[in-house]
Write an enzyme that holds these catalytic residues in place. Structure first.
Site, PDB file in Angstrom:
ATOM      1  CE  LYS A 200      -3.882  -2.334   2.247  1.00  0.00           C
ATOM      2  NZ  LYS A 200      -4.682  -2.592   3.463  1.00  0.00           N
TER       3      LYS A 200
ATOM      4  CD  GLN B  29      -3.608  -4.255   6.570  1.00  0.00           C
ATOM      5  OE1 GLN B  29      -3.700  -3.204   5.942  1.00  0.00           O
ATOM      6  NE2 GLN B  29      -4.060  -5.387   6.096  1.00  0.00           N
TER       7      GLN B  29
ATOM      8  CG  ASP C 135      -9.583   0.268   5.137  1.00  0.00           C
ATOM      9  OD1 ASP C 135      -9.428  -0.245   4.022  1.00  0.00           O
ATOM     10  OD2 ASP C 135      -8.789   0.131   6.081  1.00  0.00           O
TER      11      ASP C 135
HETATM   12  N1  GUN Z   1      -7.123  -6.565   6.414  1.00  0.00           N
HETATM   13  C1  GUN Z   1      -7.522  -7.324   5.353  1.00  0.00           C
HETATM   14  N2  GUN Z   1      -8.083  -6.532   4.410  1.00  0.00           N
HETATM   15  C2  GUN Z   1      -8.033  -5.275   4.872  1.00  0.00           C
HETATM   16  C3  GUN Z   1      -8.455  -4.023   4.346  1.00  0.00           C
HETATM   17  O1  GUN Z   1      -9.006  -3.902   3.235  1.00  0.00           O
HETATM   18  N3  GUN Z   1      -8.228  -2.944   5.136  1.00  0.00           N
HETATM   19  C4  GUN Z   1      -7.646  -3.034   6.366  1.00  0.00           C
HETATM   20  N4  GUN Z   1      -7.470  -1.909   7.072  1.00  0.00           N
HETATM   21  N5  GUN Z   1      -7.252  -4.177   6.883  1.00  0.00           N
HETATM   22  C5  GUN Z   1      -7.439  -5.294   6.127  1.00  0.00           C
END
Ligand code: GUN
Length: 288
Positions: A53, A97, A120
């Protein structure tokens, strides 16, 4: 018949070039889009996702900030960081995350993020807005899936869409988006009595359970569009490679269109995170 492969890397590259242009326009107005990423603990998969990311932000001409905490950090310390990022006008997106270690109340952490920076789309306000049909931020993975379906002009109106998995991150928001697009949606999960009965009816099948190759070729309707959200690492004795929730080799002989793993939905998830962050910065530039 062999299915066409829906290449998420190729689609990502074309979407990201448009995003890079928007980032450049914002930077010219002294608003460089900035994503703040918070990672707690040493989950190896999370570390890879966060690295990808942050790197994707750089490539698209955006800023990123990264905050790493040990697994035993006090939740108050992370909440303090989120409050500071909420207050920082130079930050347009905040992502914590998941999963978080057990001492955390994950919902409370997600609710602490300012909804207008919740790229998100996990804050209750943003979940509610999505459900009511006027989303502020669409969760990145389902958003990426919708972009893939759109890029292939897959007909959604009246289509039978079956989602396997009911997570807050993928299954539930995916259902909302497909309903909004006028598909007839079925959500299956671990307690579904006869999974194959449902999946065999699907014109569009979205697998998001996190179980390697659990959807076999015999569970797919001939000509279906198969979207594989799973990313599972096989054990070393089975080769250790990454596979989806769908048995790709079998499914591609039955489906008309299928996403591979890796190189399918994964890159699109990150692309839509960039899109949400840029959209957030553009709202700041517009004054709302
Ligand atoms: N863990 C697995 N997928 C995601 C996501 O799309 N966003 C976040 N913040 N954590 C995750």
């Amino acid at each position: 018949m062999s299915a066409r492969i829906l290449d998420g890397n190729a689609l990502s590259a074309s979407v990201r070039s448009g995003l890079a242009e928007r980032a450049l326009n914002l930077t010219a107005r002294r608003i460089t889009p900035c994503l703040a990423v918070v990672l707690v603990g040493e989950n190896p998969a999370s570390a890879v996702y966060v690295r990808n990311k942050v790197k994707a932000c750089e490539v698209a001409g955006m800023r990123s900030l990264r905050f790493d905490y040990p697994a035993d950090v006090k939740p108050a310390e992370v909440l303090e960081r989120i409050a500071a990022l909420n207050a920082d006008p130079g930050v347009h997106g905040i992502l914590v995350q998941l999963p978080l270690p057990p001492q955390f109340d994950s919902d409370a952490v997600l609710e602490a993020i300012a909804p207008e920076k919740d790229v998100d789309g996990f804050h209750a306000q943003n979940v509610g807005a999505l459900m009511q049909g006027h989303p502020r931020f669409i969760p990145c993975t389902p958003y990426g899936v919708m972009e893939m379906l759109r890029s292939e002009q897959v007909p959604l109106k009246g289509a039978e869409a079956v989602i396997v998995g009911r997570s807050n991150i993928v299954g539930k928001p995916m259902a909302m988006l497909l309903v909004a697009a006028s598909a007839t949606v079925t959500v299956c999960h671990s307690q579904t009595r006869d999974l194959a009965f449902h999946t065999r009816r699907a014109d569009i099948l979205v697998a998001a359970v996190g179980k390697a190759r659990m959807i076999g070729g015999d569970m797919i309707k001939p000509g279906a569009v198969v979207i594989d959200v799973g990313i599972n690492r096989l054990p070393p004795e089975e080769g250790g490679k990454l596979v989806g929730d769908v048995d790709f080799e079998a499914a591609k002989e039955v489906a008309s269109l299928i996403t591979p793993v890796p190189g399918g939905v994964g890159p699109m998830t990150i692309t839509m995170l960039l899109a949400n962050t840029i959209e957030s910065a553009e709202r700041v530039a517009r004054g709302r």
